[in-house]
Design a protein around this motif. Structure first.
Motif, mmCIF file in Angstrom:
data_model
loop_
_atom_site.group_PDB
_atom_site.id
_atom_site.type_symbol
_atom_site.label_atom_id
_atom_site.label_comp_id
_atom_site.label_asym_id
_atom_site.label_seq_id
_atom_site.Cartn_x
_atom_site.Cartn_y
_atom_site.Cartn_z
ATOM 1 N N LYS A 54 0.822 -1.159 0.068
ATOM 2 C CA LYS A 54 -0.153 0.129 -0.027
ATOM 3 C C LYS A 54 0.622 1.335 0.083
ATOM 4 C CE LYS A 54 -4.052 -1.796 2.380
ATOM 5 N NZ LYS A 54 -5.109 -1.764 3.336
ATOM 6 N N GLU A 55 1.807 1.351 0.829
ATOM 7 C CA GLU A 55 3.021 2.316 0.882
ATOM 8 C C GLU A 55 3.652 2.569 -0.351
ATOM 9 O OE1 GLU A 55 5.230 2.110 4.103
ATOM 10 O OE2 GLU A 55 3.681 2.233 5.694
ATOM 11 N N LYS A 56 4.111 1.283 -1.169
ATOM 12 C CA LYS A 56 4.581 1.371 -2.572
ATOM 13 C C LYS A 56 3.646 2.339 -3.508
ATOM 14 C CE LYS A 56 7.695 -2.529 -2.737
ATOM 15 N NZ LYS A 56 7.601 -3.237 -1.539
ATOM 16 N N ILE A 57 2.294 1.811 -3.325
ATOM 17 C CA ILE A 57 1.416 2.359 -4.355
ATOM 18 C C ILE A 57 1.513 3.779 -4.131
ATOM 19 C CG2 ILE A 57 -1.087 2.681 -4.863
ATOM 20 C CD1 ILE A 57 -1.249 -0.524 -4.404
ATOM 21 N N GLU A 58 1.421 4.180 -2.729
ATOM 22 C CA GLU A 58 1.182 5.750 -2.640
ATOM 23 C C GLU A 58 2.493 6.575 -3.010
ATOM 24 O OE1 GLU A 58 -1.248 7.384 -1.716
ATOM 25 O OE2 GLU A 58 -2.341 5.505 -1.911
ATOM 26 N N ALA A 59 3.583 5.816 -3.102
ATOM 27 C CA ALA A 59 4.873 6.209 -3.289
ATOM 28 C C ALA A 59 5.123 6.356 -4.965
ATOM 29 C CB ALA A 59 6.085 5.139 -2.915
ATOM 30 N N ILE A 60 4.349 5.474 -5.607
ATOM 31 C CA ILE A 60 4.213 5.437 -7.068
ATOM 32 C C ILE A 60 3.388 6.794 -7.792
ATOM 33 C CG2 ILE A 60 3.655 4.425 -8.999
ATOM 34 C CD1 ILE A 60 4.106 1.693 -7.826
ATOM 35 N N LYS A 61 2.530 6.886 -6.795
ATOM 36 C CA LYS A 61 1.582 7.997 -7.347
ATOM 37 C C LYS A 61 2.157 9.458 -7.104
ATOM 38 C CE LYS A 61 -2.877 5.886 -6.008
ATOM 39 N NZ LYS A 61 -3.997 5.962 -5.318
ATOM 40 N N LEU A 62 3.141 9.394 -5.903
ATOM 41 C CA LEU A 62 3.917 10.610 -5.544
ATOM 42 C C LEU A 62 4.849 10.892 -6.782
ATOM 43 C CD1 LEU A 62 4.363 10.999 -1.799
ATOM 44 C CD2 LEU A 62 3.119 12.620 -3.106
ATOM 45 N N LEU A 63 5.573 9.609 -7.124
ATOM 46 C CA LEU A 63 6.494 9.835 -8.224
ATOM 47 C C LEU A 63 6.016 10.352 -9.373
ATOM 48 C CD1 LEU A 63 9.222 8.923 -9.428
ATOM 49 C CD2 LEU A 63 8.410 6.495 -9.856
ATOM 50 N N PHE A 64 4.940 10.038 -9.670
ATOM 51 C CA PHE A 64 4.221 10.381 -11.058
ATOM 52 C C PHE A 64 3.803 11.878 -10.913
ATOM 53 C CE2 PHE A 64 2.171 6.009 -12.148
ATOM 54 C CZ PHE A 64 3.471 5.580 -12.731
ATOM 55 N N LYS A 65 3.366 12.266 -9.700
ATOM 56 C CA LYS A 65 3.341 13.726 -9.278
ATOM 57 C C LYS A 65 4.607 14.788 -9.547
ATOM 58 C CE LYS A 65 -0.618 13.601 -6.365
ATOM 59 N NZ LYS A 65 -1.164 14.062 -4.978
ATOM 60 N N THR A 66 5.731 13.954 -8.994
ATOM 61 C CA THR A 66 7.053 14.656 -9.370
ATOM 62 C C THR A 66 7.211 14.863 -10.912
ATOM 63 O OG1 THR A 66 8.500 13.077 -9.231
ATOM 64 C CG2 THR A 66 7.856 13.785 -7.022
ATOM 65 N N ILE A 67 6.997 13.745 -11.522
ATOM 66 C CA ILE A 67 7.357 13.806 -12.798
ATOM 67 C C ILE A 67 6.388 14.848 -13.666
ATOM 68 C CG2 ILE A 67 7.309 12.603 -15.178
ATOM 69 C CD1 ILE A 67 7.879 10.147 -13.320
ATOM 70 N N LYS A 68 5.237 15.096 -13.094
ATOM 71 C CA LYS A 68 4.223 15.864 -13.726
ATOM 72 C C LYS A 68 4.570 17.403 -13.672
ATOM 73 C CE LYS A 68 -0.704 16.597 -14.145
ATOM 74 N NZ LYS A 68 -0.699 18.176 -13.933
ATOM 75 N N LEU A 69 5.634 17.634 -12.545
ATOM 76 C CA LEU A 69 6.009 18.863 -12.313
ATOM 77 C C LEU A 69 6.827 19.410 -13.359
ATOM 78 C CD1 LEU A 69 7.508 18.724 -8.748
ATOM 79 C CD2 LEU A 69 5.491 20.090 -9.453
ATOM 80 N N SER A 70 7.346 18.475 -14.345
ATOM 81 C CA SER A 70 8.048 18.909 -15.551
ATOM 82 C C SER A 70 7.358 19.542 -16.535
ATOM 83 C CB SER A 70 8.680 17.843 -16.036
ATOM 84 O OG SER A 70 8.089 16.680 -16.491
ATOM 85 N N HIS A 71 5.932 19.191 -16.424
ATOM 86 C CA HIS A 71 4.904 19.920 -17.483
ATOM 87 C C HIS A 71 4.334 21.231 -16.676
ATOM 88 C CE1 HIS A 71 0.492 20.170 -18.934
ATOM 89 N NE2 HIS A 71 1.376 20.331 -19.698
ATOM 90 N N ASP A 72 3.783 20.704 -15.609
ATOM 91 C CA ASP A 72 3.039 22.141 -14.842
ATOM 92 C C ASP A 72 4.117 23.409 -14.747
ATOM 93 O OD1 ASP A 72 0.835 20.321 -14.850
ATOM 94 O OD2 ASP A 72 1.002 19.684 -12.556
ATOM 95 N N LYS A 73 5.225 22.938 -14.311
ATOM 96 C CA LYS A 73 6.061 24.101 -14.126
ATOM 97 C C LYS A 73 7.020 24.299 -15.430
ATOM 98 C CE LYS A 73 4.305 24.186 -9.991
ATOM 99 N NZ LYS A 73 3.296 25.427 -9.799
ATOM 100 N N LYS A 74 6.890 23.790 -16.361
ATOM 101 C CA LYS A 74 7.842 23.846 -17.566
ATOM 102 C C LYS A 74 9.221 23.600 -17.169
ATOM 103 C CE LYS A 74 4.375 27.052 -19.675
ATOM 104 N NZ LYS A 74 3.999 28.218 -20.199
ATOM 105 N N ILE A 75 9.362 22.559 -16.541
ATOM 106 C CA ILE A 75 10.661 22.259 -16.268
ATOM 107 C C ILE A 75 11.334 21.114 -17.360
ATOM 108 C CG2 ILE A 75 12.265 21.071 -14.580
ATOM 109 C CD1 ILE A 75 10.025 21.815 -12.709
ATOM 110 N N ASP A 76 12.428 21.415 -17.793
ATOM 111 C CA ASP A 76 13.170 20.472 -18.776
ATOM 112 C C ASP A 76 12.405 19.962 -20.043
ATOM 113 O OD1 ASP A 76 15.246 19.056 -19.452
ATOM 114 O OD2 ASP A 76 14.674 17.353 -18.194
ATOM 115 N N TYR A 77 11.579 20.801 -20.691
ATOM 116 C CA TYR A 77 10.530 20.337 -21.689
ATOM 117 C C TYR A 77 11.216 19.328 -22.724
ATOM 118 C CZ TYR A 77 6.252 22.482 -20.875
ATOM 119 O OH TYR A 77 4.977 22.869 -20.751
ATOM 120 N N GLU A 78 12.666 19.740 -23.008
ATOM 121 C CA GLU A 78 13.178 18.905 -24.128
ATOM 122 C C GLU A 78 13.596 17.677 -23.641
ATOM 123 O OE1 GLU A 78 16.483 21.338 -21.671
ATOM 124 O OE2 GLU A 78 14.487 21.655 -22.536
#
Length: 422
Positions: free
Chosen positions: A50-74
């Motif tokens: 259960k904790e792994k699943i929550e960790a994966i969801k958080l991982l996806f959120k950090t990756i989504k930062l690269s879109h929402d905050k326009k980080i490292d588009y290339e």
């Protein structure tokens, strides 16, 4: 977009750290027969599922930062600007919406100007009319009728729910299949969605249509095979830097960019590129802190402290931090009554599994100095660049929970420095 036989695998088999790979990619990697979920440097992968699943969801959120905050588009996987990669956020939105509301049933009315059918007087009163012997005659009454394609929208929704759970089985493995479409007409699905997007006024439906369109477009691009696109980022250091700055920064960094000017004979003077500090903040006593976020392996792969020799920041990084300190000292200290100026590198590590004999969420393991300045005769704190390790799991959870533990960082930066000097 099925993932093959991976549903039989355990989460512990597919969750790894990036330091255990030969690549710097962080995220989820798919291929025909395998899947890997790759966490960033220093991330402590939980043992409980259960904790792994929550960790994966958080991982996806950090990756989504690269879109929402326009980080490292290339080079940021799905969120490369203008690209249609794996729509993880749409998969998650569709699944969560389904869990909350079930399969969409379209109760929205369709309105048209016709001569037969049930008149919607509220809308009709807003149209043009004629006066005929003390009465009003509406030339184009608005007729209300049920949406004839509501069953198709429900079918598309069920199809998208199934595709989402098939792709993210490692998170949503308890959701049963809800659709039974064997040969979906994906092109027709897109046409219907586009048409409905123009006509719909229902907020939930508009969001649902948007996410379903992304999922279907992804399915069309994959041609129905198992070559699912990866979802992740190769330059996670930009995400690391962003989270550190968001949690600890207080100052406008642009005010503290050291610059330089070229004076070339025969032409006007022109500026050289400016140096850019990663994070700047102050404490209540008006001490000034300059941080350099270093997404390095030093805190994760070192077998001992003596093994850190070749995996800590180089001299050029040390010199840059000293330059920032010099700049603040000469341009801002007296004007803004700054007390002391501190410097620090911020490096990821795993507080539960390391060879450095430390276990704090934030730890100070030493400092760097430059050999061309005699620091024994100079009292400026910033000439000693503190080496600070921050547990990656703690940093990510703090970022999304908005826990800004600046006081602990200050304590660690000051504590080592004063203990060495006094």
């Amino acid at each position: 977009m099925l993932v093959g036989n991976n549903m039989a695998k355990q989460l512990s088999e597919i969750c790894i750290n990036v330091e255990d790979t030969n690549d710097n990619f962080v995220g989820v990697k798919y291929d025909k027969k395998d899947i890997q979920i790759i966490f960033p440097l220093g991330y402590r992968i939980p043992e409980d599922n259960k904790e792994k699943i929550e960790a994966i969801k958080l991982l996806f959120k950090t990756i989504k930062l690269s879109h929402d905050k326009k980080i490292d588009y290339e080079d940021s996987g799905d969120f490369k600007e203008g690209a249609n990669g794996l729509p993880i956020d749409s998969f998650q939105w569709v699944i969560n919406d389904y869990l909350d509301n079930g399969i969409y049933i379209d109760n929205e009315k369709v309105y048209s100007q016709e001569t037969k059918g049930k008149i919607n007087w509220k809308r009709t009163f807003k149209t043009k009319f004629l006066v005929n012997k003390k009465s009003l005659v509406y030339l184009n009454p608005i007729i209300e009728k049920n949406n004839n394609i509501k069953n198709i929208i429900s079918e598309i929704h069920a199809f998208c729910v199934d595709k989402s759970t098939e792709t993210l089985w490692f998170i949503y493995n308890k959701i049963s299949k809800v659709g039974n479409v064997k040969k979906p007409n994906l092109t027709n699905y897109i046409n219907i969605i586009n048409d409905e997007m123009l006509k719909s006024f229902d907020d939930r439906k508009k969001l649902l249509l948007y996410h379903m369109k992304r999922i279907i477009q992804s399915e069309i691009e994959s041609n129905g095979n198992n070559n699912i696109k990866n979802y992740g980022i190769r330059h996670y250091e930009y995400v690391w830097e962003y989270m550190v700055n968001d949690l600890f920064g207080t100052e406008n960094k642009k005010d503290y960019y050291p610059d330089a000017t070229y004076h070339i004979k025969g032409t006007d003077d022109f500026d050289a590129s400016k140096l850019r500090p990663d994070t700047i903040f102050r404490d209540e006593e008006n001490n000034f802190y300059i941080l350099d976020s270093k997404y390095y392996k030093a805190g994760t792969v070192a077998k001992s402290r003596s093994n850190l020799k070749d995996i800590l920041p180089n001299t050029d990084s040390i010199q840059k931090q000293i330059t920032y300190g010099d700049f603040v000292l000469k341009n801002y200290r007296n004007k803004e009554k700054i007390k002391d100026i501190y410097n620090a590198f911020i490096i990821p590590y795993n507080c539960k599994d390391n060879n450095l004999n430390i276990n704090g969420k934030i730890e100070n393991i030493g400092y760097a100095t430059c050999n061309w300045k005699n620091i024994t005769s100079i009292s400026e704190k910033y000439l000693k660049i503190q080496v600070i390790l921050i547990d990656t799991k703690y940093l990510i959870e703090s970022y999304f929970n908005k826990i800004k533990d600046r006081d602990l960082l200050i304590e660690k930066i000051k504590d080592f420095d004063t203990s060495q000097d006094n």
